[in-house]
Motif scaffolding. Sequence first.
Motif, PDB file in Angstrom:
ATOM      1  N   HIS A  32       0.612  -1.179  -0.071  1.00  0.00           N
ATOM      2  CA  HIS A  32       0.064  -0.024  -0.156  1.00  0.00           C
ATOM      3  C   HIS A  32       0.743   1.120   0.031  1.00  0.00           C
ATOM      4  O   HIS A  32       2.007   1.366   0.521  1.00  0.00           O
ATOM      5  CB  HIS A  32      -0.884  -0.046   1.167  1.00  0.00           C
ATOM      6  CG  HIS A  32      -2.247   0.861   1.023  1.00  0.00           C
ATOM      7  ND1 HIS A  32      -1.934   2.260   1.036  1.00  0.00           N
ATOM      8  CD2 HIS A  32      -3.528   0.383   0.984  1.00  0.00           C
ATOM      9  CE1 HIS A  32      -3.100   2.674   0.792  1.00  0.00           C
ATOM     10  NE2 HIS A  32      -4.117   1.884   0.904  1.00  0.00           N
ATOM     11  N   VAL A  91      -8.843  -1.123  -2.792  1.00  0.00           N
ATOM     12  CA  VAL A  91      -8.164  -2.292  -1.900  1.00  0.00           C
ATOM     13  C   VAL A  91      -9.365  -2.868  -0.939  1.00  0.00           C
ATOM     14  O   VAL A  91      -9.993  -2.070  -0.347  1.00  0.00           O
ATOM     15  CB  VAL A  91      -7.219  -1.631  -0.860  1.00  0.00           C
ATOM     16  CG1 VAL A  91      -6.511  -2.591  -0.040  1.00  0.00           C
ATOM     17  CG2 VAL A  91      -6.150  -0.633  -1.716  1.00  0.00           C
ATOM     18  N   VAL A  92      -9.206  -4.157  -1.064  1.00  0.00           N
ATOM     19  CA  VAL A  92     -10.405  -5.081  -0.493  1.00  0.00           C
ATOM     20  C   VAL A  92      -9.735  -6.220   0.193  1.00  0.00           C
ATOM     21  O   VAL A  92      -8.800  -6.617   0.232  1.00  0.00           O
ATOM     22  CB  VAL A  92     -11.492  -5.508  -1.297  1.00  0.00           C
ATOM     23  CG1 VAL A  92     -11.899  -4.231  -2.078  1.00  0.00           C
ATOM     24  CG2 VAL A  92     -10.699  -6.459  -2.474  1.00  0.00           C
ATOM     25  N   PRO A  93     -10.529  -6.659   1.236  1.00  0.00           N
ATOM     26  CA  PRO A  93     -10.099  -7.912   2.026  1.00  0.00           C
ATOM     27  C   PRO A  93     -10.019  -9.012   1.038  1.00  0.00           C
ATOM     28  O   PRO A  93     -10.717  -9.194   0.090  1.00  0.00           O
ATOM     29  CB  PRO A  93     -11.267  -8.072   2.847  1.00  0.00           C
ATOM     30  CG  PRO A  93     -12.003  -6.856   3.075  1.00  0.00           C
ATOM     31  CD  PRO A  93     -11.940  -6.193   1.722  1.00  0.00           C
ATOM     32  N   ALA A  94      -8.679  -9.851   1.256  1.00  0.00           N
ATOM     33  CA  ALA A  94      -8.714 -11.022   0.525  1.00  0.00           C
ATOM     34  C   ALA A  94      -9.698 -12.052   0.591  1.00  0.00           C
ATOM     35  O   ALA A  94     -10.463 -12.252   1.478  1.00  0.00           O
ATOM     36  CB  ALA A  94      -7.248 -11.762   0.798  1.00  0.00           C
ATOM     37  N   ASP A 140      -0.631  -7.444   4.255  1.00  0.00           N
ATOM     38  CA  ASP A 140      -1.546  -7.350   5.581  1.00  0.00           C
ATOM     39  C   ASP A 140      -2.905  -8.214   5.307  1.00  0.00           C
ATOM     40  O   ASP A 140      -3.765  -8.151   6.039  1.00  0.00           O
ATOM     41  CB  ASP A 140      -1.784  -5.966   5.656  1.00  0.00           C
ATOM     42  CG  ASP A 140      -2.375  -5.131   4.613  1.00  0.00           C
ATOM     43  OD1 ASP A 140      -2.991  -5.796   3.495  1.00  0.00           O
ATOM     44  OD2 ASP A 140      -2.469  -3.827   4.674  1.00  0.00           O
ATOM     45  N   ARG A 195      -4.805  -7.904   2.673  1.00  0.00           N
ATOM     46  CA  ARG A 195      -5.785  -7.233   1.625  1.00  0.00           C
ATOM     47  C   ARG A 195      -5.239  -7.426   0.159  1.00  0.00           C
ATOM     48  O   ARG A 195      -4.235  -8.024  -0.069  1.00  0.00           O
ATOM     49  CB  ARG A 195      -5.872  -5.761   2.007  1.00  0.00           C
ATOM     50  CG  ARG A 195      -6.614  -5.360   3.256  1.00  0.00           C
ATOM     51  CD  ARG A 195      -6.668  -4.015   3.531  1.00  0.00           C
ATOM     52  NE  ARG A 195      -5.365  -3.417   3.676  1.00  0.00           N
ATOM     53  CZ  ARG A 195      -5.088  -1.861   3.841  1.00  0.00           C
ATOM     54  NH1 ARG A 195      -6.186  -1.088   3.515  1.00  0.00           N
ATOM     55  NH2 ARG A 195      -3.976  -1.524   3.832  1.00  0.00           N
ATOM     56  N   TYR A 202      -4.835  -5.541  -3.667  1.00  0.00           N
ATOM     57  CA  TYR A 202      -5.010  -4.466  -4.378  1.00  0.00           C
ATOM     58  C   TYR A 202      -5.240  -4.803  -5.615  1.00  0.00           C
ATOM     59  O   TYR A 202      -4.638  -5.739  -6.235  1.00  0.00           O
ATOM     60  CB  TYR A 202      -3.367  -3.751  -4.221  1.00  0.00           C
ATOM     61  CG  TYR A 202      -3.367  -2.617  -5.328  1.00  0.00           C
ATOM     62  CD1 TYR A 202      -4.187  -1.643  -5.375  1.00  0.00           C
ATOM     63  CD2 TYR A 202      -2.267  -2.866  -6.333  1.00  0.00           C
ATOM     64  CE1 TYR A 202      -4.022  -0.493  -6.499  1.00  0.00           C
ATOM     65  CE2 TYR A 202      -1.920  -1.819  -7.128  1.00  0.00           C
ATOM     66  CZ  TYR A 202      -3.089  -0.801  -7.340  1.00  0.00           C
ATOM     67  OH  TYR A 202      -2.854   0.496  -8.363  1.00  0.00           O
TER      68      TYR A 202
END
Length: 393
Positions: free
Chosen positions: A104, A185-188, A212, A214, A216
């Motif tokens: 990020h 950017v979202v949760p995996a 982390d 997440r 991208y």
Amino acid sequence: MRQSRAVVIGGGVGGLTAAVALHRLGWSVTVLEAARTLAPVGAGIGLAPNAHRALDVIGLGDAVRDLATWHGDGGIRTPSGRWLVRSGSEAATARFGGPLVTLHRATLVEILRSGLPDSCLRLDCRSTLADPGAADRPAVVATPHGDLEADLVVGADGIDSRVRRVLFPTHPGPRYAGFTAWRIVVPAPERAFPPHETWGRGGVWGSHLLKDGRVYAYATAVVPEGGRSADGEKAELRRRFADWHDPIPDLLAAADPEGVLRHDVRQLAEPLPAYHRGRTALLGDAAHAMTPTLGQGGNQAIEDAVVLAHHVSGARHDGRDPGRALAAYTRDRLPRTTAIVRQAARTARLNHLTSPLLLAVRDALVAGVGRFGPDDLMLRSFASIADWRPPRN
């Protein structure tokens, strides 16, 4: 012998890298940032081994390498999910001497920020280059709190650089590259996936895991300049990409509508005549804004910063005119970055084709070239970029 003073206009990736590099060389450095915080506008950024080596010069390369998440295969796909090119992370690391790291932007800014004392930073400080300086006089930067004189000014104020306009007022500036980009950017998702860039008709999607947990993701599409979706950018992305292969539908579903960033992609298609004038130098997007199709915008800004510091290192304690050093900086950086700007533009034309016939030819050629040996298309096309090494004192 007095300590030389540098003023850096712009607190983004390139500006902070230059500030850290100069600070480590003993310069008195002031960073002027117009925003109220250093929280960057943007989402993710990819750093290749060329940027890692540049960051090694200022002691921060390993902090980035530690954030690598790419393991196994990745590559280029079609919207149906078919692989055109597959590359292994081990092959890429062996070829370039290090991993490709996606992180990020806020994480990178914090890493760079850690290399500077608080006293170097002035936030919420909109500044103007009043005088670029010359051999017989310092550069002058005007701020709301008074003028600052400097032995060196670094213009790191982005694609719409006000410093660039002062140095080269007749240059046409950035132009629309013909496509727009979205970033999220979202949760995996629960099911793991390999990193990929997917080339469709007039558009691209990329998905990359962050350290982390997440993801991208970015998308581009050929659309008129200045457009906005009446029902929101998430809805626009769903219309364009929701029927593409997994995990794209899941990533779109997880996106916060307010967190979808959209911007028109612009570039400095016409190179500047130089990256300096007087005692003032430009770097990053202020000097050579490029399309994101090679993922090299931030990488080249980092390279610029350490090369600039290398060339001016001899002037750090005597305040002498850095003109020769800045001319050497231009000689080092202008040919390399101009070539990368042009390569990025060629790649953008290739992965934004709209003709069905040309798409079929492109996909066949990319897949065919990718089958000729382990050193595949992706690695070969990236070799002259990622192999770069910083100059030595």
